[in-house]
Design an enzyme around this catalytic site. Structure first.
Site, PDB file in Angstrom:
ATOM      1  N   GLU A   1      -0.355  -8.221   5.479  1.00 50.17           N
ATOM      2  CA  GLU A   1      -0.070  -8.179   6.974  1.00 50.17           C
ATOM      3  C   GLU A   1      -1.024  -7.906   7.891  1.00 50.17           C
ATOM      4  OE1 GLU A   1       0.026  -5.960   5.105  1.00 50.17           O
ATOM      5  OE2 GLU A   1      -0.013  -3.843   5.078  1.00 50.17           O
TER       6      GLU A   1
ATOM      7  N   CYS B   1       0.688  -1.471  -0.345  1.00 48.53           N
ATOM      8  CA  CYS B   1      -0.158   0.024   0.371  1.00 48.53           C
ATOM      9  C   CYS B   1       0.508   1.287   0.037  1.00 48.53           C
ATOM     10  CB  CYS B   1      -1.082   0.107   0.683  1.00 48.53           C
ATOM     11  SG  CYS B   1      -2.523   0.801   0.878  1.00 48.53           S
TER      12      CYS B   1
ATOM     13  N   HIS C   1      -2.990  -5.477   1.859  1.00 53.39           N
ATOM     14  CA  HIS C   1      -2.770  -5.848   2.752  1.00 53.39           C
ATOM     15  C   HIS C   1      -2.508  -6.930   3.004  1.00 53.39           C
ATOM     16  CE1 HIS C   1      -2.364  -1.186   3.968  1.00 53.39           C
ATOM     17  NE2 HIS C   1      -3.597  -1.090   3.710  1.00 53.39           N
TER      18      HIS C   1
HETATM   19  N1  GLN Z   1      -3.317   6.167   1.045  1.00 54.84           N
HETATM   20  C1  GLN Z   1      -1.945   5.764   1.540  1.00 54.84           C
HETATM   21  C2  GLN Z   1      -1.008   6.897   0.324  1.00 54.84           C
HETATM   22  O1  GLN Z   1      -0.811   7.754   0.190  1.00 54.84           O
HETATM   23  C3  GLN Z   1      -1.570   4.517   1.879  1.00 54.84           C
HETATM   24  C4  GLN Z   1      -2.951   4.075   2.227  1.00 54.84           C
HETATM   25  C5  GLN Z   1      -2.244   2.414   2.951  1.00 54.84           C
HETATM   26  O2  GLN Z   1      -1.168   2.767   3.234  1.00 54.84           O
HETATM   27  N2  GLN Z   1      -2.998   2.385   3.673  1.00 54.84           N
HETATM   28  O3  GLN Z   1       0.239   6.788   1.584  1.00 54.84           O
END
Ligand code: GLN
Length: 193
Positions: A176, A83, A174
């Site tokens: 994790e 992410c 994710h």
């Molecule tokens: N929207 C977040 C970002 O731009 C990422 C979101 C997340 O890691 N769950 O860093």
């Protein structure tokens, strides 16, 4: 690398680094939080957690980790980003904060908060490496465009959400947070070895 078991470091400045440490330990590897430049010398692979990519990048600069991580990436350190971690591994980003920088390394363009424009977070079944997994997406990015040297491993909503380029691996979702260790195991077994 000691034997078959890579020593995993998890960038522990912000975000869900504890969950990545727990997943790595459950998968049978040692895993340590990384907050100092010197700690980068003691690892065989690095995980960039989910969280807020702008905050992680700014903290990495103030902890004097930004340039050292870039160097490790260019030297071939295996890195997995989930992410926010995917955003940090992208060479180019869309909808970034003004002046937002990334470590880069994967020749792709990632759009921040791409799914979030429709729905903040969701779970869904996706294909990964010929298996079905449950993808957990939270204000997740998607990949807008990849170069031909980037391998696409999963798709969702018509966009790549898991990619690999050499020793670098990134997912929009994710693993994790799910207790399913297969994504971590893919990183440890297919990429770190
Ligand atoms: N929207 C977040 C970002 O731009 C990422 C979101 C997340 O890691 N769950 O860093």
């Amino acid at each position: 690398m000691a034997g078959n078991s890579p020593r995993i470091g998890v960038l522990a400045l912000q975000g869900d680094f504890r969950e990545h440490i727990a997943s790595s330990l459950k998968a049978g590897h040692s895993a340590a939080p990384i907050r100092r430049k010197s700690e980068l010398e003691d690892i065989d692979a690095l995980i960039l957690p989910g969280g807020e990519s702008t905050t992680i990048a700014l903290l990495a600069k103030s902890y004097d980790l930004f340039q050292p991580i870039r160097e490790k990436i260019s030297q071939g350190l295996p890195v997995y980003g989930s992410c926010a971690g995917m955003i940090l591994l992208a060479d180019r980003i869309l909808d970034g904060a003004p002046g937002q920088e990334t470590f880069g390394g994967i020749n792709m363009t990632v759009r921040r908060n791409a799914f979030g424009r429709q729905v903040e977070s969701f779970e869904g079944e996706i294909d990964f490496n010929r298996e079905k997994i449950n993808g957990v997406f939270i204000r997740a990015p998607w990949v807008e465009e990849v170069s031909s040297d980037v391998e696409v491993l999963s798709m969702a909503a018509g966009h790549p959400v898991a990619v690999r380029q050499g020793k670098l691996f990134a997912t929009s979702f994710h693993p994790e947070l799910t207790g399913d260790l297969r994504i971590h195991q893919y990183f440890f077994e297919e990429i770190c070895r």
